[in-house]
Design a protein around this motif. Structure first.
Motif, short mmCIF file in Angstrom:
data_model
loop_
_atom_site.label_atom_id
_atom_site.label_comp_id
_atom_site.label_asym_id
_atom_site.label_seq_id
_atom_site.Cartn_x
_atom_site.Cartn_y
_atom_site.Cartn_z
N ASP A 48 -81.79 -126.35 -66.04
CA ASP A 48 -81.41 -127.71 -66.39
C ASP A 48 -79.89 -127.88 -66.36
O ASP A 48 -79.37 -128.88 -65.86
CB ASP A 48 -81.95 -128.10 -67.77
CG ASP A 48 -83.45 -128.30 -67.78
OD1 ASP A 48 -84.06 -128.43 -66.69
OD2 ASP A 48 -84.03 -128.32 -68.90
N ILE A 49 -79.19 -126.89 -66.91
CA ILE A 49 -77.72 -126.96 -66.92
C ILE A 49 -77.18 -126.95 -65.50
O ILE A 49 -76.29 -127.73 -65.15
CB ILE A 49 -77.14 -125.79 -67.75
CG1 ILE A 49 -77.44 -126.02 -69.24
CG2 ILE A 49 -75.63 -125.64 -67.51
CD1 ILE A 49 -77.13 -124.84 -70.12
N ASP A 52 -77.80 -130.32 -63.80
CA ASP A 52 -76.90 -131.36 -64.30
C ASP A 52 -75.45 -131.13 -63.86
O ASP A 52 -74.65 -132.06 -63.87
CB ASP A 52 -76.94 -131.44 -65.83
CG ASP A 52 -78.28 -131.96 -66.34
OD1 ASP A 52 -79.03 -132.58 -65.55
OD2 ASP A 52 -78.57 -131.76 -67.54
N ASN A 53 -75.12 -129.90 -63.53
CA ASN A 53 -73.74 -129.54 -63.18
C ASN A 53 -73.73 -128.70 -61.90
O ASN A 53 -73.54 -127.49 -61.96
CB ASN A 53 -73.10 -128.73 -64.32
CG ASN A 53 -73.12 -129.49 -65.62
OD1 ASN A 53 -72.39 -130.44 -65.79
ND2 ASN A 53 -73.98 -129.08 -66.53
#
Length: 95
Positions: A48-49, A52-53
């Motif tokens: 997920d991190i 998102d990035n």
């Protein structure tokens, strides 16, 4: 000499990594003895991190290089390749 990242003091290489990443190092490396469920949850959070990035890996490499360059004393560099031992002929052995 004290080193700070933002308002946080970084004492060890692990502190630098966590402060630079904005996440605990264990999120990326795991912990000994974690269950399959814990590993799956950790990997989901990491995905997920990254989703998102998308520039996160490049930013991480840049930050790590900067930290190493500015604080070489925090890292113990151990040679990964040892010189090969020279073989010598044993006394009485045919060469």
């Amino acid at each position: 000499m004290r080193t700070y990242i933002g308002r946080q003091q970084a004492i060890s290489a692990e502190d630098f990594a966590e402060l630079a990443l904005g996440t605990p190092v264990e999120l990326w490396l795991g912990v000994e003895g974690e269950t399959d469920e814990e590993r799956a949850a950790r990997e989901d959070a990491a995905r997920d991190i990254l989703a998102d990035n998308p520039n996160f890996p490049d930013d991480l490499v840049r930050i790590a290089a900067q930290v190493i360059e500015e604080n070489p004393d925090l890292f113990d560099i151990v040679p990964l390749i040892r010189p090969a031992r020279r073989r010598t002929a044993r006394k009485g052995a045919a060469a």
